[in-house]
Design a protein around this motif. Sequence first.
Motif, PDB file in Angstrom:
ATOM      1  N   UNK A 114      -4.744 -12.916   5.337  1.00 56.95           N
ATOM      2  CA  UNK A 114      -5.377 -11.900   4.509  1.00 56.95           C
ATOM      3  C   UNK A 114      -5.209 -10.556   5.202  1.00 56.95           C
ATOM      4  N   UNK A 115      -4.823  -9.548   4.419  1.00 60.50           N
ATOM      5  CA  UNK A 115      -4.693  -8.178   4.916  1.00 60.50           C
ATOM      6  C   UNK A 115      -5.726  -7.338   4.195  1.00 60.50           C
ATOM      7  N   UNK A 116      -6.387  -6.470   4.952  1.00 57.70           N
ATOM      8  CA  UNK A 116      -7.487  -5.699   4.376  1.00 57.70           C
ATOM      9  C   UNK A 116      -7.268  -4.184   4.485  1.00 57.70           C
ATOM     10  N   UNK A 117      -6.727  -3.760   5.613  1.00 58.38           N
ATOM     11  CA  UNK A 117      -6.633  -2.311   5.845  1.00 58.38           C
ATOM     12  C   UNK A 117      -5.310  -1.746   5.345  1.00 58.38           C
ATOM     13  N   UNK A 118      -5.350  -0.528   4.904  1.00 56.26           N
ATOM     14  CA  UNK A 118      -4.158   0.191   4.477  1.00 56.26           C
ATOM     15  C   UNK A 118      -3.154   0.235   5.624  1.00 56.26           C
ATOM     16  N   UNK A 119      -1.918  -0.161   5.348  1.00 54.77           N
ATOM     17  CA  UNK A 119      -0.871  -0.124   6.362  1.00 54.77           C
ATOM     18  C   UNK A 119      -0.935  -1.251   7.376  1.00 54.77           C
ATOM     19  N   UNK A 120      -1.834  -2.186   7.194  1.00 56.96           N
ATOM     20  CA  UNK A 120      -2.020  -3.257   8.181  1.00 56.96           C
ATOM     21  C   UNK A 120      -0.778  -4.130   8.289  1.00 56.96           C
ATOM     22  N   UNK A 121      -0.472  -4.518   9.517  1.00 57.03           N
ATOM     23  CA  UNK A 121       0.633  -5.429   9.794  1.00 57.03           C
ATOM     24  C   UNK A 121       0.091  -6.590  10.618  1.00 57.03           C
ATOM     25  N   UNK A 122       0.401  -7.793  10.185  1.00 62.05           N
ATOM     26  CA  UNK A 122      -0.015  -8.979  10.947  1.00 62.05           C
ATOM     27  C   UNK A 122       1.183  -9.898  11.107  1.00 62.05           C
ATOM     28  N   UNK A 123       1.229 -10.564  12.264  1.00 62.25           N
ATOM     29  CA  UNK A 123       2.339 -11.485  12.532  1.00 62.25           C
ATOM     30  C   UNK A 123       1.806 -12.882  12.774  1.00 62.25           C
ATOM     31  N   UNK A 124       2.561 -13.842  12.244  1.00 58.98           N
ATOM     32  CA  UNK A 124       2.310 -15.241  12.543  1.00 58.98           C
ATOM     33  C   UNK A 124       3.659 -15.835  12.911  1.00 58.98           C
ATOM     34  N   UNK A 125       3.895 -15.945  14.196  1.00 61.94           N
ATOM     35  CA  UNK A 125       5.170 -16.470  14.694  1.00 61.94           C
ATOM     36  C   UNK A 125       6.324 -15.701  14.060  1.00 61.94           C
ATOM     37  N   UNK A 126       7.113 -16.326  13.216  1.00 58.65           N
ATOM     38  CA  UNK A 126       8.285 -15.655  12.642  1.00 58.65           C
ATOM     39  C   UNK A 126       7.961 -14.925  11.332  1.00 58.65           C
ATOM     40  N   UNK A 127       6.716 -14.954  10.905  1.00 61.02           N
ATOM     41  CA  UNK A 127       6.328 -14.300   9.656  1.00 61.02           C
ATOM     42  C   UNK A 127       5.598 -12.996   9.964  1.00 61.02           C
ATOM     43  N   UNK A 128       6.015 -11.916   9.301  1.00 62.37           N
ATOM     44  CA  UNK A 128       5.354 -10.621   9.440  1.00 62.37           C
ATOM     45  C   UNK A 128       4.890 -10.162   8.069  1.00 62.37           C
ATOM     46  N   UNK A 129       3.602  -9.876   7.953  1.00 63.84           N
ATOM     47  CA  UNK A 129       2.991  -9.458   6.700  1.00 63.84           C
ATOM     48  C   UNK A 129       2.580  -7.997   6.831  1.00 63.84           C
ATOM     49  N   UNK A 130       2.786  -7.254   5.748  1.00 65.64           N
ATOM     50  CA  UNK A 130       2.387  -5.850   5.754  1.00 65.64           C
ATOM     51  C   UNK A 130       1.676  -5.507   4.457  1.00 65.64           C
ATOM     52  N   UNK A 131       0.645  -4.685   4.563  1.00 66.09           N
ATOM     53  CA  UNK A 131      -0.092  -4.175   3.417  1.00 66.09           C
ATOM     54  C   UNK A 131       0.282  -2.711   3.275  1.00 66.09           C
ATOM     55  N   UNK A 132       0.635  -2.295   2.073  1.00 64.59           N
ATOM     56  CA  UNK A 132       1.083  -0.935   1.865  1.00 64.59           C
ATOM     57  C   UNK A 132      -0.017   0.092   2.076  1.00 64.59           C
ATOM     58  N   UNK A 133       0.414   1.332   2.289  1.00 71.60           N
ATOM     59  CA  UNK A 133      -0.536   2.416   2.551  1.00 71.60           C
ATOM     60  C   UNK A 133      -1.475   2.637   1.370  1.00 71.60           C
ATOM     61  N   UNK A 134      -0.945   2.472   0.174  1.00 75.30           N
ATOM     62  CA  UNK A 134      -1.757   2.681  -1.025  1.00 75.30           C
ATOM     63  C   UNK A 134      -2.530   1.423  -1.434  1.00 75.30           C
ATOM     64  N   UNK A 135      -2.365   0.365  -0.666  1.00 74.73           N
ATOM     65  CA  UNK A 135      -3.040  -0.912  -0.928  1.00 74.73           C
ATOM     66  C   UNK A 135      -2.716  -1.457  -2.328  1.00 74.73           C
ATOM     67  N   UNK A 136      -1.456  -1.256  -2.734  1.00 71.38           N
ATOM     68  CA  UNK A 136      -1.003  -1.803  -4.015  1.00 71.38           C
ATOM     69  C   UNK A 136       0.208  -2.710  -3.823  1.00 71.38           C
ATOM     70  N   UNK A 137       0.715  -2.762  -2.602  1.00 70.57           N
ATOM     71  CA  UNK A 137       1.854  -3.629  -2.399  1.00 70.57           C
ATOM     72  C   UNK A 137       1.827  -4.238  -1.010  1.00 70.57           C
ATOM     73  N   UNK A 138       2.611  -5.285  -0.871  1.00 73.71           N
ATOM     74  CA  UNK A 138       2.650  -6.031   0.380  1.00 73.71           C
ATOM     75  C   UNK A 138       4.038  -6.628   0.532  1.00 73.71           C
ATOM     76  N   UNK A 139       4.365  -6.933   1.772  1.00 71.78           N
ATOM     77  CA  UNK A 139       5.648  -7.594   2.014  1.00 71.78           C
ATOM     78  C   UNK A 139       5.461  -8.722   3.013  1.00 71.78           C
TER      79      UNK A 139
END
Lengths: 114, 112
Positions: B48-73
């Motif tokens: 789960x990502x909560x903060x604008x621009x947040x980046x979290x990693x799980x081993x080989x997976x990297x998750x990002x939450x967009x600055x506008x909190x409308x998109x993720x990768x």
Amino acid sequence: EPEVTQTPSHQVTQMGQEVILRCVPISNHLYFYWYRQILGQKVEFLVSFYNNEISEKSEIFDDQFSVERPDGSNFTLKIRSTKLEDSAMYFCASSPYQWAAEQYFGPGTRLTVT
Amino acid sequence: GQQVMQIPQYQHVQEGEDFTTYCNSSTTLSNIQWYKQRPGGHPVFLIQLVKSGEVKKQKRLTFQFGEAKKNSSLHITATQTTDVGTYFCAGPGEGGSEKLVFGKGMKLTVNP
């Protein structure tokens, strides 16, 4: 590790029959959900349940559907008169937190209506 | 109504390749979650990502939450056959709703 359990894993029923799908959420969780997933499609919210009452339901969750927590552990979804289009995988989920926080899904019940 | 869209819907990669998949919401989200569903399995919470621009990693997976909190990768490096499955992003419904609104998912297949 605690997990959500669901029974049965597969239910076949005739159109018009009633079915009850059963779930045992994780024991210290307070928020319970039912979702469904038609084969190959996205997961769709049906209903959320907290403090022994429905807190939110979707437009899919019409009068044919009901939920109950008959005791301290089971959480059931009843479909009163099944239709062909009710055929889907039904997932129960639970969460320790409110407001669409992380949810833990059970293995699902595949409902086939013939 | 609120929509959560994922692209691409299908991704086929060679083992060892990197790739990125994207999730876009029609509304601003208070948080975004990612789930993985193995073939024949159930959705399993990943992050789960909560903060604008947040980046979290799980081993080989990297998750990002967009600055506008409308998109993720979700970026996966050095893909393995164990990564096979459908990855769903999900966000809370509008107006403080308790439900999760799921995207249609990105189905990943890996060529060994």
